[in-house]
Write a protein that holds these residues in place. Structure first.
Motif, PDB file in Angstrom:
ATOM      1  N   UNK A 128      13.369  -2.987   0.047  1.00  0.00           N
ATOM      2  CA  UNK A 128      14.437  -3.856  -0.458  1.00  0.00           C
ATOM      3  C   UNK A 128      13.930  -5.262  -0.738  1.00  0.00           C
ATOM      4  N   UNK A 129      14.483  -5.863  -1.792  1.00  0.00           N
ATOM      5  CA  UNK A 129      14.185  -7.262  -2.102  1.00  0.00           C
ATOM      6  C   UNK A 129      15.326  -8.120  -1.567  1.00  0.00           C
ATOM      7  N   UNK A 130      15.019  -9.055  -0.710  1.00  0.00           N
ATOM      8  CA  UNK A 130      16.003 -10.050  -0.290  1.00  0.00           C
ATOM      9  C   UNK A 130      15.718 -11.319  -1.083  1.00  0.00           C
ATOM     10  N   UNK A 131      16.758 -11.868  -1.686  1.00  0.00           N
ATOM     11  CA  UNK A 131      16.538 -12.941  -2.656  1.00  0.00           C
ATOM     12  C   UNK A 131      17.416 -14.152  -2.363  1.00  0.00           C
ATOM     13  N   UNK A 132      16.839 -15.315  -2.593  1.00  0.00           N
ATOM     14  CA  UNK A 132      17.605 -16.547  -2.437  1.00  0.00           C
ATOM     15  C   UNK A 132      17.008 -17.609  -3.349  1.00  0.00           C
ATOM     16  N   UNK A 133      17.749 -18.685  -3.542  1.00  0.00           N
ATOM     17  CA  UNK A 133      17.156 -19.875  -4.153  1.00  0.00           C
ATOM     18  C   UNK A 133      17.348 -21.002  -3.156  1.00  0.00           C
ATOM     19  N   UNK A 134      16.299 -21.781  -2.925  1.00  0.00           N
ATOM     20  CA  UNK A 134      16.428 -22.858  -1.946  1.00  0.00           C
ATOM     21  C   UNK A 134      16.401 -24.216  -2.623  1.00  0.00           C
TER      22      UNK A 134
ATOM     23  N   UNK B 186       6.729 -25.786   1.366  1.00  0.00           N
ATOM     24  CA  UNK B 186       6.418 -25.995  -0.042  1.00  0.00           C
ATOM     25  C   UNK B 186       7.275 -25.202  -1.012  1.00  0.00           C
ATOM     26  N   UNK B 187       8.124 -24.339  -0.500  1.00  0.00           N
ATOM     27  CA  UNK B 187       8.906 -23.516  -1.420  1.00  0.00           C
ATOM     28  C   UNK B 187       9.994 -24.301  -2.138  1.00  0.00           C
ATOM     29  N   UNK B 188      10.223 -23.929  -3.388  1.00  0.00           N
ATOM     30  CA  UNK B 188      11.330 -24.462  -4.174  1.00  0.00           C
ATOM     31  C   UNK B 188      11.970 -23.278  -4.882  1.00  0.00           C
ATOM     32  N   UNK B 189      13.229 -23.421  -5.162  1.00  0.00           N
ATOM     33  CA  UNK B 189      13.941 -22.415  -5.960  1.00  0.00           C
ATOM     34  C   UNK B 189      13.770 -20.992  -5.406  1.00  0.00           C
ATOM     35  N   UNK B 190      13.191 -20.102  -6.211  1.00  0.00           N
ATOM     36  CA  UNK B 190      13.152 -18.686  -5.858  1.00  0.00           C
ATOM     37  C   UNK B 190      12.423 -18.428  -4.529  1.00  0.00           C
ATOM     38  N   UNK B 191      13.096 -17.747  -3.614  1.00  0.00           N
ATOM     39  CA  UNK B 191      12.462 -17.304  -2.368  1.00  0.00           C
ATOM     40  C   UNK B 191      12.851 -15.844  -2.165  1.00  0.00           C
ATOM     41  N   UNK B 192      11.887 -15.040  -1.727  1.00  0.00           N
ATOM     42  CA  UNK B 192      12.198 -13.616  -1.575  1.00  0.00           C
ATOM     43  C   UNK B 192      11.386 -13.014  -0.445  1.00  0.00           C
ATOM     44  N   UNK B 193      11.900 -11.936   0.095  1.00  0.00           N
ATOM     45  CA  UNK B 193      11.178 -11.182   1.122  1.00  0.00           C
ATOM     46  C   UNK B 193      11.401  -9.702   0.894  1.00  0.00           C
ATOM     47  N   UNK B 194      10.496  -8.910   1.408  1.00  0.00           N
ATOM     48  CA  UNK B 194      10.572  -7.459   1.228  1.00  0.00           C
ATOM     49  C   UNK B 194      10.720  -6.789   2.593  1.00  0.00           C
TER      50      UNK B 194
END
Ligand code: AMP
Length: 432
Positions: free
Chosen positions: A163-169, A264-272
């Protein structure tokens, strides 16, 4: 004598497990080549500041988990073993002037990472990541492409249901206001916060959102959501990433608490995740966009996105799903001999066969022929090349250990015959 052991949290990859890793590395190499990535290899250690700046000084990875190397002299600069690959790869991108290359620069690396973490199942102090970075493209299409690439890796490895878990930060335009709002929210509930989260509140409030402490579940569910607070450009980017994922038929789970551990993350963040294992902090991989990182490490403002797949966890997940691991390599033939002491002959003939490209073991232990043949069978060799009196006349016995047949073969034909048998996967040696 003391009993030595591998350091706590590290482990030896014994041949069977190493073969499983090798298989994943081969899949990663084939796949990244197909997608236009080129391999890079950065040092296992970097100046500590690369991680302090690049990952963030107030993150678990830097604050608590960095393996610092003891300096040899007082003025020596501080070095640390890499806890993750992105900061080092971006450091290399800047150092080697890769911003002058056609963008995006697509790089891949697979290797060990080091975190001084509390060891447990699936969490080690030395672990392996397959990493992919695309530097110099602001997305959103490449965001979807990179997520699809990761899913294809899991699929080819044998994990079909990831599964892809998705967010924008968000980014520097909208995140600061959100962080303020979130901090105010949690300050209003400070009495309900577990001690660890209370400590983090003023320093890295985003981390509270992905807290695994059950006491935080209700508070987090009611917390303001970043996805409701995105600025126009971030909201547009996030919507476009989802449109591109839809176009590829990739489903995703919206995960507003997914903030990733690194600054350092911006915008798109995801985990599997493998379905059902989300709760155990056992992500199979994760990544995201880091549009501020190149600048943070001293380069020109350059967007980037990447992911890291935890190979140890993929191997564990494959074992849990009973996906067959590759058989260990076995020799095509073992060269044995009737005269236990004639090791030079056995070595010479095996050497000639290897020079011809064949996987052949020589029996170099001085022991009886029966024992030599037993060890050949234990190795699951297809053939035994038996040296006896015929050797004087330029011939050897070629025994097919699986079929139980045996024939006299001129030495000059031996390599050709073995090669033909290896190629056709025949278990008998033909007459021709
Ligand atoms: P992270 O950058 O922390 O998200 O790490 C990327 C991936 O590496 C994770 O999703 C895990 O699969 C893997 N990983 C991270 N830390 C460890 C660890 N201590 N042991 C094993 N795998 C890890």
């Amino acid at each position: 004598m003391p009993t030595f052991r591998a350091p706590r949290g590290t482990r030896d990859l014994l041949p069977a497990e190493r073969a499983a890793f090798r298989r994943l590395e081969t899949i990663a190499t084939d796949l990244t080549e197909r997608y236009g990535y080129r391999e890079i290899e950065t040092p296992l250690l970097e100046q500590t500041a690369v991680f302090e700046r690049g990952v963030g000084a107030v993150t678990d990875v830097v604050e608590k988990e960095l393996f610092l190397l003891a300096p040899r002299t007082e003025e020596a600069e501080s070095w640390a073993l890499r806890p993750e690959p992105t900061a080092g790869i971006v450091r290399a991108y800047i150092q080697h002037g890769m911003q002058t290359l056609p963008q995006p620069v697509k790089l891949t690396m697979t290797g060990p990472m080091f975190r001084y973490d509390r060891p447990q199942a699936g969490r080690y102090r030395q672990f392996w990541q397959f990493d992919v970075e695309a530097i110099g493209d602001a997305g959103p299409a490449i965001d979807a492409e990179i997520i699809e690439l990761a899913l294809r890796f899991y699929g080819e490895a044998g994990l079909k249901r990831v599964e892809v878990h998705l967010n924008s930060i968000g980014d520097a335009a909208c995140r600061p206001a959100y962080i303020e709002e979130l901090t105010a929210y949690f300050r209003g509930h400070v009495e309900e916060l577990p001690q660890l989260e209370r400590d983090r509140l003023e320093r890295n409030v985003l981390r509270l959102l992905d807290s695994k402490d059950p006491a935080m579940a209700a508070l987090n569910a009611a917390a303001p959501r970043i996805t409701d607070r995105l600025c126009g450009p971030c909201a547009e980017h996030f919507a476009a990433v989802k449109t591109h994922l839809d176009a590829l038929g990739i489903a995703h789970v919206a995960e507003p608490g997914l903030v990733r551990g690194l600054d350092y993350y911006t915008r798109t963040a995801f985990e599997f995740y493998a379905p059902g294992r989300e709760g155990q902090q056992q992500a199979l991989g994760g990544g995201g966009r880091y549009d501020g990182l190149v600048e943070l490490l001293g380069g020109r403002p350059t967007p980037g996105i990447g992911f890291g797949v935890g190979l140890d966890r993929v191997v564990l997940a494959l074992a849990a799903e009973d996906v067959a691991t590759p058989p260990e390599t076995r020799p095509l033939a073992v060269v044995v001999g009737a005269d236990p002491a004639a090791t030079a002959d056995r070595l010479r003939i095996a050497t000639e066969l290897r020079a011809a490209g064949l996987p052949v073991r020589a029996e170099l232990t001085v022991r009886k022929l029966g024992k030599q043949l037993e060890s050949a069978a234990r190795d699951h060799a297809h053939f035994a090349v038996i040296l006896g009196d015929e050797l004087a006349g330029g011939q050897v016995q070629l025994r097919d250990l699986e079929a139980g047949s045996q024939q006299l073969v001129p030495l000059v034909d031996l390599a050709r015959k073995l090669a033909a048998a290896a190629k056709s996967h025949r278990h008998g040696v033909g007459e021709g």
